[in-house]
Write a protein that holds these residues in place. Structure first.
Motif, mmCIF file in Angstrom:
data_model
loop_
_atom_site.group_PDB
_atom_site.id
_atom_site.type_symbol
_atom_site.label_atom_id
_atom_site.label_comp_id
_atom_site.label_asym_id
_atom_site.label_seq_id
_atom_site.Cartn_x
_atom_site.Cartn_y
_atom_site.Cartn_z
ATOM 1 N N ILE A 60 -14.885 19.024 32.617
ATOM 2 C CA ILE A 60 -15.517 17.454 33.478
ATOM 3 C C ILE A 60 -16.245 17.462 33.976
ATOM 4 N N GLN A 61 -17.949 16.776 34.241
ATOM 5 C CA GLN A 61 -18.853 16.470 34.578
ATOM 6 C C GLN A 61 -19.828 15.879 34.294
ATOM 7 N N PRO A 62 -19.463 14.614 35.354
ATOM 8 C CA PRO A 62 -19.831 13.009 34.633
ATOM 9 C C PRO A 62 -21.485 13.370 35.420
ATOM 10 N N MET A 63 -22.282 12.926 35.197
ATOM 11 C CA MET A 63 -23.830 12.645 36.022
ATOM 12 C C MET A 63 -23.404 11.471 37.330
ATOM 13 N N ILE A 64 -22.801 10.625 36.751
ATOM 14 C CA ILE A 64 -22.403 9.803 37.893
ATOM 15 C C ILE A 64 -20.376 9.194 38.491
ATOM 16 N N ILE A 65 -20.129 9.698 39.474
ATOM 17 C CA ILE A 65 -18.779 9.577 39.796
ATOM 18 C C ILE A 65 -18.471 8.011 40.146
ATOM 19 N N SER A 66 -17.950 7.887 39.419
ATOM 20 C CA SER A 66 -16.817 6.229 38.883
ATOM 21 C C SER A 66 -15.869 6.153 39.506
ATOM 22 N N ASN A 67 -15.286 5.755 39.868
ATOM 23 C CA ASN A 67 -14.097 5.307 40.416
ATOM 24 C C ASN A 67 -13.999 3.471 40.418
ATOM 25 N N TRP A 79 -23.948 11.781 55.221
ATOM 26 C CA TRP A 79 -24.736 12.126 54.134
ATOM 27 C C TRP A 79 -22.796 12.106 53.087
ATOM 28 N N ASP A 80 -21.585 12.145 53.186
ATOM 29 C CA ASP A 80 -20.291 11.868 52.832
ATOM 30 C C ASP A 80 -19.991 11.027 52.197
ATOM 31 N N ASP A 81 -20.608 9.333 53.259
ATOM 32 C CA ASP A 81 -20.594 8.337 53.861
ATOM 33 C C ASP A 81 -21.829 7.504 52.800
ATOM 34 N N LEU A 85 -6.853 12.842 46.136
ATOM 35 C CA LEU A 85 -7.423 11.600 45.091
ATOM 36 C C LEU A 85 -6.683 10.435 44.058
ATOM 37 N N ARG A 86 -5.588 10.245 44.754
ATOM 38 C CA ARG A 86 -3.920 9.123 44.311
ATOM 39 C C ARG A 86 -5.254 8.982 45.827
ATOM 40 N N ARG A 87 -4.756 8.592 46.956
ATOM 41 C CA ARG A 87 -4.986 7.757 47.899
ATOM 42 C C ARG A 87 -6.249 7.064 47.550
ATOM 43 N N ARG A 88 -7.159 7.517 47.403
ATOM 44 C CA ARG A 88 -8.725 7.269 46.670
ATOM 45 C C ARG A 88 -9.180 5.783 46.236
ATOM 46 N N SER A 89 -8.045 6.905 44.577
ATOM 47 C CA SER A 89 -8.236 5.861 43.088
ATOM 48 C C SER A 89 -7.605 4.368 43.618
ATOM 49 N N GLU A 90 -6.438 4.379 45.010
ATOM 50 C CA GLU A 90 -6.079 3.716 44.309
ATOM 51 C C GLU A 90 -6.386 2.334 46.018
ATOM 52 N N GLU A 91 -6.741 3.034 46.803
ATOM 53 C CA GLU A 91 -7.014 1.957 47.588
ATOM 54 C C GLU A 91 -8.543 2.035 47.974
ATOM 55 N N HIS A 92 -9.467 2.891 47.162
ATOM 56 C CA HIS A 92 -11.158 2.215 46.699
ATOM 57 C C HIS A 92 -11.756 2.190 45.464
ATOM 58 N N ASN A 93 -11.059 0.895 44.728
ATOM 59 C CA ASN A 93 -11.743 0.670 43.896
ATOM 60 C C ASN A 93 -12.754 0.050 43.609
ATOM 61 N N ALA A 94 -13.775 0.707 44.008
ATOM 62 C CA ALA A 94 -14.781 0.334 43.682
ATOM 63 C C ALA A 94 -15.740 0.552 42.529
ATOM 64 N N GLY A 95 -15.535 1.386 41.341
ATOM 65 C CA GLY A 95 -15.934 1.718 40.484
ATOM 66 C C GLY A 95 -17.008 2.599 40.635
ATOM 67 N N TRP A 96 -18.678 2.626 40.344
ATOM 68 C CA TRP A 96 -20.081 3.656 40.778
ATOM 69 C C TRP A 96 -20.106 3.136 42.201
ATOM 70 N N PHE A 97 -19.439 2.234 42.723
ATOM 71 C CA PHE A 97 -19.615 1.776 44.249
ATOM 72 C C PHE A 97 -19.372 2.607 45.938
ATOM 73 N N ASP A 98 -18.448 3.189 45.463
ATOM 74 C CA ASP A 98 -17.851 3.757 45.611
ATOM 75 C C ASP A 98 -18.604 5.123 46.732
ATOM 76 N N MET A 99 -18.672 5.227 47.777
ATOM 77 C CA MET A 99 -19.738 6.324 48.218
ATOM 78 C C MET A 99 -18.325 7.243 48.316
ATOM 79 N N ARG A 100 -17.392 7.266 48.673
ATOM 80 C CA ARG A 100 -16.272 8.467 48.992
ATOM 81 C C ARG A 100 -16.354 9.435 47.681
#
Length: 369
Positions: A327-334, A139-141, A260-275
Motif C-alpha cells: 500500500i503506497q498511495p501517492m496522496i494519503i487520504s483520511n 512540517w508535520d502539520d 491510526l484509529r483515533r486519527r481516522s475517527e476524530e479527523h475525517n477530512a479526506g485529502w485535507f487532513d494534514m496529519r
C-alpha cells in the motif's frame, strides 16, 4: 443599489492597487538608485540580497532533495541476506568452519536499517530547515516534506525496541550473565533524541546531532556481530526470548493501530487532513522494519520455529506484512470508510496492522504452551 456595490468594489480595488504600488516603491527603491551615494549603497544592498537569495535557494534545494529522494527503499530488501538458506541458529557453531559461529540476522538487519536512515539517506528530523518548519508551522502539520521523516521515525522506533531486547535478553545467557558492552552502548545511542541539531537552546550550546549517535549504534552492533562470528559473544536464541520479542513488538503495533484509529475517527477530512500522511508513513516505516527484523528472526530462532512447528504461522505473519507494504498511495487520504472519492488509507493500514498483530499473538500463544 448595484451602483453602490460597484463603487464599493472599485474603491477597494483602487486601494489595493495604491497599496501594492507603495509596497513596490518601498522594496525597489534601493535597486533604482544609480547615480548617487544611495546608488552605490544600493549595489551593496543588491549584492547582499542576491547572496541571501542564492543561499536560500541552495538550502531549500538541498532540503527538497533530502526529503523527496528515498535511497535504498525496498520493502523486500531482507531477501538479499539469504536467511532462508541458513541451517544454523544464531550463536551456534558452524560445523563446516571450526572456531566460527553463526552471526545474528537480527543484529545485521537492525544495523542496516539504521544505516539506511542516516548514511544512505539524510536523517530529516534533525535538519535545520525541518526544525524551523514552514513559516514557524511544524512540517508535520502540513502536507509537505514530512513523509520521509515520519517513515524514518517508524523504522527507528523498531530499532529502539530491538536494541532493548538485544541488550537485556538476546545478548545474554538466560538474562543472568553480564550485559554485552557493545549492545549496551548501541541501546543507549539509538535511544537518543531524534531531532537534535548541531546547536540547541535546552540545554544551551553546541551538540552532537542525532545521526552521530545512531552511527555509533551501527558501529556497536557490527562489532557485536563480528565477535559473535568468532564465538566471543553470545546470542541466546531461546523460546522465551522469542516470546518477549513477539510480545513487545505486538504491543508496539497495538499502540500504532490505536493512533491510526483515533486519527481516522476524530479527523475525517479526506485529502485535507494534514496529519494523516505522517501517521500513515510512521506506521509504514514500523512495518517495513518489523518485516525485515522478523525475516531475520526466523533464521536466528530457526531451531525454536522448527521444534514448535511455527513455520506456517510465521509465513502467514510475513505474508500479511508484505501485503501491507504494498500500500503506497501517492496522496494519503483520511476519508470516510465507505467513501468513493476520498478513501481512508489510515483504516486500511490499521486493518493490516491488526492482522499482523493477531499473528504475533498467535505465535506467542503457541510458544507459551
Amino acid at each position: 443599489m448595484l451602483d453602490a456595490v460597484k463603487r464599493t468594489f472599485m474603491g477597494l480595488w483602487s486601494a489595493l492597487r495604491r497599496s501594492a504600488g507603495l509596497f513596490y516603491i518601498a522594496v525597489s527603491w534601493p535597486f533604482r538608485a544609480r547615480h548617487s551615494t544611495a546608488g552605490k549603497r544600493s549595489l551593496i544592498f543588491r549584492a547582499v540580497v542576491a547572496l541571501l537569495v542564492l543561499v536560500l535557494v541552495a538550502a531549500y534545494g538541498q532540503f527538497l532533495w533530502r526529503t523527496q529522494v528515498w535511497n535504498g527503499f525496498d520493502p523486500e530488501f531482507a531477501k538479499a541476506y539469504g536467511f532462508a538458506d541458513r541451517k544454523v541458529a544464531a550463536g551456534q557453531s558452524l560445523p563446516d568452519k571450526p572456531g566460527t559461529c553463526q552471526n545474528s540476522g537480527i543484529v545485521a538487519t537492525v544495523a542496516d536499517l539504521t544505516d539506511g536512515n542516516v548514511n544512505q539517506n539524510d536523517w530529516v528530523s534533525s535538519t535545520l530547515l525541518y526544525k524551523l518548519g514552514f513559516f514557524g508551522l511544524d512540517w508535520d502539520d502540513t502536507p509537505f516534506f514530512d513523509n520521509k521523516a515520519s517513515f524514518q521515525r517508524g523504522v527507528n522506533q523498531v530499532a529502539r525496541r530491538v536494541a532493548i531486547e538485544l541488550a537485556d535478553n538476546l545478548g545474554r545467557v538466560r538474562g543472568t550473565s553480564g550485559i554485552n558492552t557493545d549492545l549496551q552502548d548501541a541501546r543507549g545511542n539509538i535511544q537518543f533524541d531524534e531531532s537534535t541539531w548541531y546547536f540547541g537552546l535546552s540545554p544551551f550550546g553546541f551538540k552532537t546531532p542525532s545521526p552521530g549517535y545512531y552511527r555509533a549504534a551501527i558501529k556497536s552492533w557490527r562489532k557485536f556481530n563480528s565477535d559473535l562470528e568468532t564465538c566471543k559473544a553470545v546470542f541466546d536464541a531461546r523460546a522465551d526470548n522469542l516470546v518477549q520479542l513477539l510480545d513487545r513488538s505486538a504491543n508496539d503495533l497495538g499502540n500504532t493501530s490505536d493512533i491510526l484509529r483515533r486519527r481516522s475517527e476524530e479527523h475525517n477530512a479526506g485529502w485535507f487532513d494534514m496529519r494523516a500522511d505522517d501517521r500513515f508513513w510512521f506506521a509504514y516505516g514500523q512495518l517495513y522494519a518489523q518485516y525485515a527484523i522478523f525475516q531475520a528472526a526466523s533464521a536466528d530462532f530457526a531451531d525454536v520455529i522448527r521444534e514448535r512447528n511455527l513455520t506456517a504461522i510465521w509465513a502467514e505473519m510475513e505474508k500479511q506484512m508484505a501485503a501491507a507494504l504494498r500500500i503506497q498511495p501517492m496522496i494519503i487520504s483520511n476519508g470516510s470508510e465507505d467513501g468513493i472519492f476520498m478513501p481512508n488509507h489510515l483504516s486500511t493500514m490499521g486493518f493490516y496492522i491488526l492482522r499482523v498483530r493477531a499473528n504475533m499473538v498467535e505465535l506467542r500463544g503457541v510458544l507459551e504452551r
